[in-house]
Write an enzyme that holds these catalytic residues in place. Structure first.
Site, short mmCIF file in Angstrom:
data_model
loop_
_atom_site.label_atom_id
_atom_site.label_comp_id
_atom_site.label_asym_id
_atom_site.label_seq_id
_atom_site.Cartn_x
_atom_site.Cartn_y
_atom_site.Cartn_z
NE ARG A 191 3.30 108.93 -10.92
CZ ARG A 191 3.04 107.73 -11.60
NH1 ARG A 191 1.82 107.93 -12.59
NH2 ARG A 191 3.77 106.68 -11.71
CB THR A 251 1.21 106.89 -20.73
OG1 THR A 251 1.37 106.16 -19.63
CG2 THR A 251 1.47 108.42 -19.95
CB THR A 287 -0.47 107.86 -17.76
OG1 THR A 287 -0.81 106.34 -17.72
CG2 THR A 287 -0.13 108.29 -16.02
CG ASP A 319 3.45 103.39 -12.18
OD1 ASP A 319 3.66 102.24 -12.65
OD2 ASP A 319 3.23 104.29 -12.87
CB SER A 368 6.05 108.52 -13.20
OG SER A 368 5.91 108.84 -14.26
CB SER A 369 8.85 105.71 -16.89
OG SER A 369 9.66 104.59 -16.18
N GLY A 415 4.39 104.64 -22.96
CA GLY A 415 5.13 103.40 -22.98
C GLY A 415 5.35 103.07 -21.94
N GLY A 416 5.25 103.36 -20.53
CA GLY A 416 5.60 102.79 -19.23
C GLY A 416 7.18 103.05 -19.27
#
Length: 606
Positions: free
Chosen positions: A119, A398, A416, A440, A469-470, A490-491
């Site tokens: 990340r 993403t 992403t 984010d 993050s999702s 898809g967030g």
């Protein structure tokens, strides 16, 4: 009964954040999203790949055929996506790679499911208040320090079996010699290039130079896209490893661009960046072991919490439809509670001591028991000590891919740039995009509103911190063997898309192809609404009224698509793996030395 009709603009604000409405401009020419079609299917026992790009999936399978393992193939796919799917594939972004080594015995140190956390991190110049009044989400200032290249190198050093250079060479050729644009990439490029702001503003001159059609016309399927600057950058990385990105010419170019464009990333930030290898979140659900990415991904904990609540509720399938009104009601109640826990407690564990009791089996049972089977719970009633204000988001752009090799080693990787094409800032002379992941973080300390902004402390901005993050790369095992590999873009919808796919396959006992093809829905606590896919008006026929009568706000936007699940299911008796690529964004499934699948859902020419 509560119900409402929202305009398309307001819906987009709800789903994507307040900044998006300002960015949406009329397109210079009519553009049409490619139509619905069957999922793409491939089967084999020597390894399969499912990704967003036919070329990337083929490159991954070539790697497996040449003797590489699943991690080798995943790295090769990742570099290929940076060339063939630039809206989300990347060098200048980040993500999470979940790795399940081969072997069915009791887990030993070398068989534990791990997560390579690559990340992005907040630059050292960022502070808690850096974005309190900020509105421009496409600005270079929005870029976090990229993690992809160093993350791939970390995975390769730990698990890889092929030479590093071999994994990048196919992508170098694609970038240098070009490749034929398909209809999904044509739509993706045309959508952003037709925006008057992108077309005319000086800030995006390098983006236009790299991605604009040579004749300045719309891209069409069959046109060739060449990226010589990106080829040079990939050559540097192939020769010098990740240092070829984080030091030297490329790092100098990033630093120079940040200084000229009021960005935050410094040469020191790049030099100091390191991925983190974490142990995956493990949850026992329905007789399976479900592994997910740990914080700062919220995926592993939130998907696991949802599945445990669903297990407590005892959902049962109905033979003739994917979902029923009861399914949507109960799962939406599960979603709103899980997303409340996500907002309250999750962030970067290296910066905060996270309170995870709210994700335990006991918490799942308690939360499930509070669900009224006939009436919706207003989301405000679940806030607890989170102060709400009437009035940061995650983009849907993403990409996810899944890989398994002949030995059973599995990779679930989500990566992403944040929004489509990230910050739209192409590093001059280097040919790659920088992310806009700083969106984010929670921007306004203590400010949580009913539109979806979160201001809880665990995810506030801090130098070197990873933003929540999702992304939800997931691997499911049965009796110690990999049974399912799944993930999605898809967030915030990622969590629900992954959960719905697992419910369809493992709880409802449907094929993975049917599960990926099934209509999807989303609830994220706030906005307090169920969002239904709208590509098929009949998918939820007769359900909206009954849901409204139970107290739900229901929104179905015509044409709306949720996520793009690229997944793999393994038949443990035969050892045959089935890769399924979602039609929603043009995914492609490929197998090593596989025969064509005798299934009408696989009839898709490439």
């Amino acid at each position: 009964m509560r119900h409402t009709i929202l305009s398309l603009a307001l819906i987009l604000i709800h789903l994507h954040g307040p900044g998006l409405a300002q960015e949406i401009q009329p397109l210079a020419a009519p553009l049409r999203l490619p139509p619905r079609q069957p999922v793409d299917l491939a089967q084999g026992s020597a390894g399969v790949v499912a990704s967003a790009s036919p070329l990337a999936s083929a490159i991954g399978c070539d790697c497996l055929a040449d003797g590489g393992n699943a991690v080798d193939a995943a790295i090769a796919v990742g570099f290929a996506l940076a060339v063939t799917w630039p809206e989300a594939g990347n060098l200048g972004g980040g993500g999470f790679m979940l790795v399940a080594p081969a072997g069915s015995e009791e887990p030993s140190a070398d068989r534990i499911v791990r997560c390579i956390d690559y990340r992005e991190t907040a630059p050292s110049a960022a502070t808690e208040d850096s974005f309190v009044n900020w509105t421009d989400r496409r600005h270079p200032r929005m870029a976090g320090t990229p993690g992809t290249v160093r993350g791939f190198e970390s995975a390769h050093r730990r698990y890889g079996s092929m030479p590093w250079k071999r994994l990048i060479e196919p992508s170098i050729r694609l970038a240098r010699e070009g490749f034929l644009v398909d209809r999904y990439l044509a739509y993706s490029l045309n959508s952003v290039l037709s925006d008057p702001l992108i077309r005319d503003h000086d800030r995006y001159a390098e983006f236009r130079r790299v991605y604009q059609h040579p004749s300045h016309s719309l891209w069409r399927p069959g046109d060739r896209l060449l990226q010589p600057d990106l080829a040079k950058t990939l050559e540097t990385i192939a020769e010098n490893g990740a240092d070829g990105f984080y030091t030297g010419r490329v790092a100098d170019a990033i630093d120079r661009q940040m200084r000229s464009d009021d960005g935050l990333i410094s040469r020191q930030d790049l030099h100091d960046y390191q991925p983190v290898v974490r142990t995956a979140i493990e949850r026992s659900v329905l007789g399976y072991q479900v592994f997910g990415a740990p914080p700062p991904s919220s995926g592993g904990l939130t998907v696991g919490l949802q599945l445990k609540m669903i297990e407590s509720l005892g959902l049962q399938p109905q033979a003739d439809v994917p979902w029923t009104v009861d399914h949507l009601h109960l799962m939406s109640e599960v979603m709103r509670r899980a997303f409340r826990q996500r907002a309250a407690f999750l962030g970067d564990p290296d910066f905060s001591t996270l309170q995870l009791d709210g994700f335990s089996d006991q918490a799942a049972a308690r939360l499930a028991a509070e669900i009224d089977h006939r009436h919706a719970t207003p989301s405000g009633e679940l806030a607890g000590d989170i102060a709400l204000t009437d009035g940061p988001y995650e983009s849907e752009q993403t990409t996810h891919y899944s890989v398994i090799d002949a030995t059973g080693m599995a990779v679930s990787n989500t990566t992403t740039l944040e929004q489509s094409f990230g910050s739209l800032s192409v590093v001059a002379g280097c040919g790659f995009l920088l992310n806009n992941e700083m969106g984010d973080f929670n921007w306004r300390p203590g400010y949580t509103n009913t539109e979806g902004a979160i201001g809880t402390s665990a995810n506030l901005v801090a130098p070197g911190k990873r933003m929540l993050s999702s992304m939800s790369p997931t691997i499911v095992k049965q009796d110690g063997k990999v049974r399912l590999i799944v993930g999605s873009p898809g967030g915030r919808t990622i969590i629900n898309s992954v959960c719905e796919t697992i419910v369809q396959t493992l709880l409802f006992d449907r094929s993975l192809a049917d599960a990926v093809d099934a209509p999807r829905f989303h609830h994220q606590w706030f906005p307090d609404a169920i969002y239904l896919e709208g590509f098929d008006p009949q998918a939820y026929s007769g359900m909206i009224g009954p849901l409204q009568s139970r107290g739900h706000v229901v929104i179905q936007t015509p044409g709306r698509r949720q996520g793009a699940v690229n997944a793999i299911e393994v038949d443990l008796d035969s050892g045959i793996a089935t890769a399924v690529a979602d039609w929603r964004r043009g995914g492609a499934a490929r197998a090593v030395r596989s025969k064509p699948v005798a299934n009408p859902t696989a009839s898709r020419a490439r």
